[in-house]
Design a protein around this motif. Structure first.
Motif, PDB file in Angstrom:
ATOM      1  N   PRO A  42      68.829   2.475 108.818  1.00  0.00           N
ATOM      2  CA  PRO A  42      69.185   1.079 109.068  1.00  0.00           C
ATOM      3  C   PRO A  42      68.269   0.312 110.035  1.00  0.00           C
ATOM      4  CG  PRO A  42      71.156   2.425 109.041  1.00  0.00           C
ATOM      5  CD  PRO A  42      69.991   3.371 108.986  1.00  0.00           C
ATOM      6  N   GLU A  43      68.013   0.866 111.196  1.00  0.00           N
ATOM      7  CA  GLU A  43      67.271   0.031 112.158  1.00  0.00           C
ATOM      8  C   GLU A  43      66.623   0.874 113.248  1.00  0.00           C
ATOM      9  OE1 GLU A  43      69.537  -3.167 114.011  1.00  0.00           O
ATOM     10  OE2 GLU A  43      67.728  -4.405 113.947  1.00  0.00           O
ATOM     11  N   ASP A  44      65.460   0.426 113.699  1.00  0.00           N
ATOM     12  CA  ASP A  44      64.750   1.113 114.784  1.00  0.00           C
ATOM     13  C   ASP A  44      65.622   1.164 116.047  1.00  0.00           C
ATOM     14  OD1 ASP A  44      62.736   0.951 112.916  1.00  0.00           O
ATOM     15  OD2 ASP A  44      61.356  -0.212 114.160  1.00  0.00           O
ATOM     16  N   PHE A  45      65.438   2.194 116.816  1.00  0.00           N
ATOM     17  CA  PHE A  45      66.060   2.372 118.142  1.00  0.00           C
ATOM     18  C   PHE A  45      67.573   2.589 118.104  1.00  0.00           C
ATOM     19  CE2 PHE A  45      62.139   0.069 119.123  1.00  0.00           C
ATOM     20  CZ  PHE A  45      61.607   0.875 120.126  1.00  0.00           C
ATOM     21  N   THR A  46      68.157   2.842 116.920  1.00  0.00           N
ATOM     22  CA  THR A  46      69.600   3.130 116.897  1.00  0.00           C
ATOM     23  C   THR A  46      69.776   4.657 116.973  1.00  0.00           C
ATOM     24  OG1 THR A  46      69.539   2.954 114.507  1.00  0.00           O
ATOM     25  CG2 THR A  46      70.341   1.038 115.705  1.00  0.00           C
ATOM     26  N   PRO A  47      70.879   5.118 117.590  1.00  0.00           N
ATOM     27  CA  PRO A  47      70.977   6.541 117.938  1.00  0.00           C
ATOM     28  C   PRO A  47      70.893   7.506 116.757  1.00  0.00           C
ATOM     29  CG  PRO A  47      72.691   5.268 119.046  1.00  0.00           C
ATOM     30  CD  PRO A  47      71.998   4.328 118.113  1.00  0.00           C
ATOM     31  N   VAL A  48      71.664   7.261 115.685  1.00  0.00           N
ATOM     32  CA  VAL A  48      71.654   8.216 114.569  1.00  0.00           C
ATOM     33  C   VAL A  48      70.269   8.242 113.921  1.00  0.00           C
ATOM     34  CG1 VAL A  48      72.713   8.836 112.356  1.00  0.00           C
ATOM     35  CG2 VAL A  48      74.142   7.929 114.196  1.00  0.00           C
ATOM     36  N   VAL A 123      73.745  -5.543 109.710  1.00  0.00           N
ATOM     37  CA  VAL A 123      72.894  -6.718 109.492  1.00  0.00           C
ATOM     38  C   VAL A 123      72.016  -6.926 110.729  1.00  0.00           C
ATOM     39  CG1 VAL A 123      74.500  -7.903 107.930  1.00  0.00           C
ATOM     40  CG2 VAL A 123      74.712  -8.262 110.386  1.00  0.00           C
ATOM     41  N   ASP A 124      70.920  -7.655 110.536  1.00  0.00           N
ATOM     42  CA  ASP A 124      70.071  -7.937 111.695  1.00  0.00           C
ATOM     43  C   ASP A 124      70.599  -9.159 112.458  1.00  0.00           C
ATOM     44  OD1 ASP A 124      69.225 -10.201 110.321  1.00  0.00           O
ATOM     45  OD2 ASP A 124      67.227  -9.416 109.879  1.00  0.00           O
ATOM     46  N   LYS A 125      69.832  -9.596 113.468  1.00  0.00           N
ATOM     47  CA  LYS A 125      70.303 -10.703 114.322  1.00  0.00           C
ATOM     48  C   LYS A 125      70.478 -12.002 113.538  1.00  0.00           C
ATOM     49  CE  LYS A 125      68.593  -8.963 118.720  1.00  0.00           C
ATOM     50  NZ  LYS A 125      67.481  -8.021 118.508  1.00  0.00           N
ATOM     51  N   LYS A 126      69.753 -12.110 112.408  1.00  0.00           N
ATOM     52  CA  LYS A 126      69.887 -13.318 111.581  1.00  0.00           C
ATOM     53  C   LYS A 126      70.962 -13.172 110.506  1.00  0.00           C
ATOM     54  CE  LYS A 126      65.047 -14.620 112.047  1.00  0.00           C
ATOM     55  NZ  LYS A 126      63.755 -14.358 111.420  1.00  0.00           N
ATOM     56  N   GLY A 127      71.648 -12.031 110.478  1.00  0.00           N
ATOM     57  CA  GLY A 127      72.690 -11.802 109.470  1.00  0.00           C
ATOM     58  C   GLY A 127      72.150 -11.267 108.154  1.00  0.00           C
TER      59      GLY A 127
END
Ligand code: BEZ
Length: 166
Positions: A42-48, A123-127
């Motif tokens: 899903p996204e950089d820097f997230t724990p999983v 979702v990202d900061k822009k949705g």
């Protein structure tokens, strides 16, 4: 009438060119005549995601033994990926050498059906939707041999991916 459908086992893995942490690649040229594991998170820097990428890096010799190239993807920029790799190496005690696709505009994620349309929090900061945890095993002849899709909240077991590859 041609039906618009998602990728299936037996399809040719669509080719693409993309910016990655190892430079710009043409996917089919990158994998050459090897097996490939193309996987999204899903996204950089997230724990999983950080734990998963560390786990994939730590079994690099297992991928090599199986003549397999590994390539990750998330919908973040190259700059973000580069900072994140340093963080993964430091926190997970590994050396991430495989490329990560910087798919901020979601070209590859859309092509491979990786975007999340069921979790309104992913979702990202822009949705804009981020990716789910997809895995594609692609054969030396570019045919898709396995597709796994996990929701964003659930990390994958890469020993299972090795088992299927075998
Ligand atoms: C994680 O990598 O920790 C994560 C990412 C998206 C949703 C839930 C968890």
């Amino acid at each position: 009438m041609t039906e618009k459908r998602g990728l299936r086992l037996g399809d040719v893995a669509p080719n693409f060119s993309a910016e990655t942490t190892a430079g710009k690649i043409d996917f089919h040229k990158f994998k050459e005549d090897k097996w490939a594991i193309l996987f999204s998170h899903p996204e950089d820097f997230t724990p999983v995601c950080t734990t998963e990428l560390g786990a994939v890096a730590k079994i690099s010799s297992e991928w090599e033994k199986r003549n397999t190239k590994v390539i990750g993807l998330s919908c973040n920029t190259l700059e973000s990926h580069e900072k994140w790799i340093s963080d993964i190496n430091e926190t997970q005690g590994c050396d991430v050498k495989f490329p990560i696709i910087a798919d901020a505009d979601r070209t590859v994620a859309t092509m491979y059906g990786m975007l999340d349309y069921q979790d309104a929090t992913n979702v990202d900061k822009k949705g804009m939707p981020l990716t789910v945890r997809s895995v594609f095993i692609i054969a030396p002849n570019n045919i898709i041999r396995l597709i796994i899709t996990y929701p964003a909240s659930c990390g994958r077991n890469f020993d299972e991916v090795l088992r299927v590859l075998d």
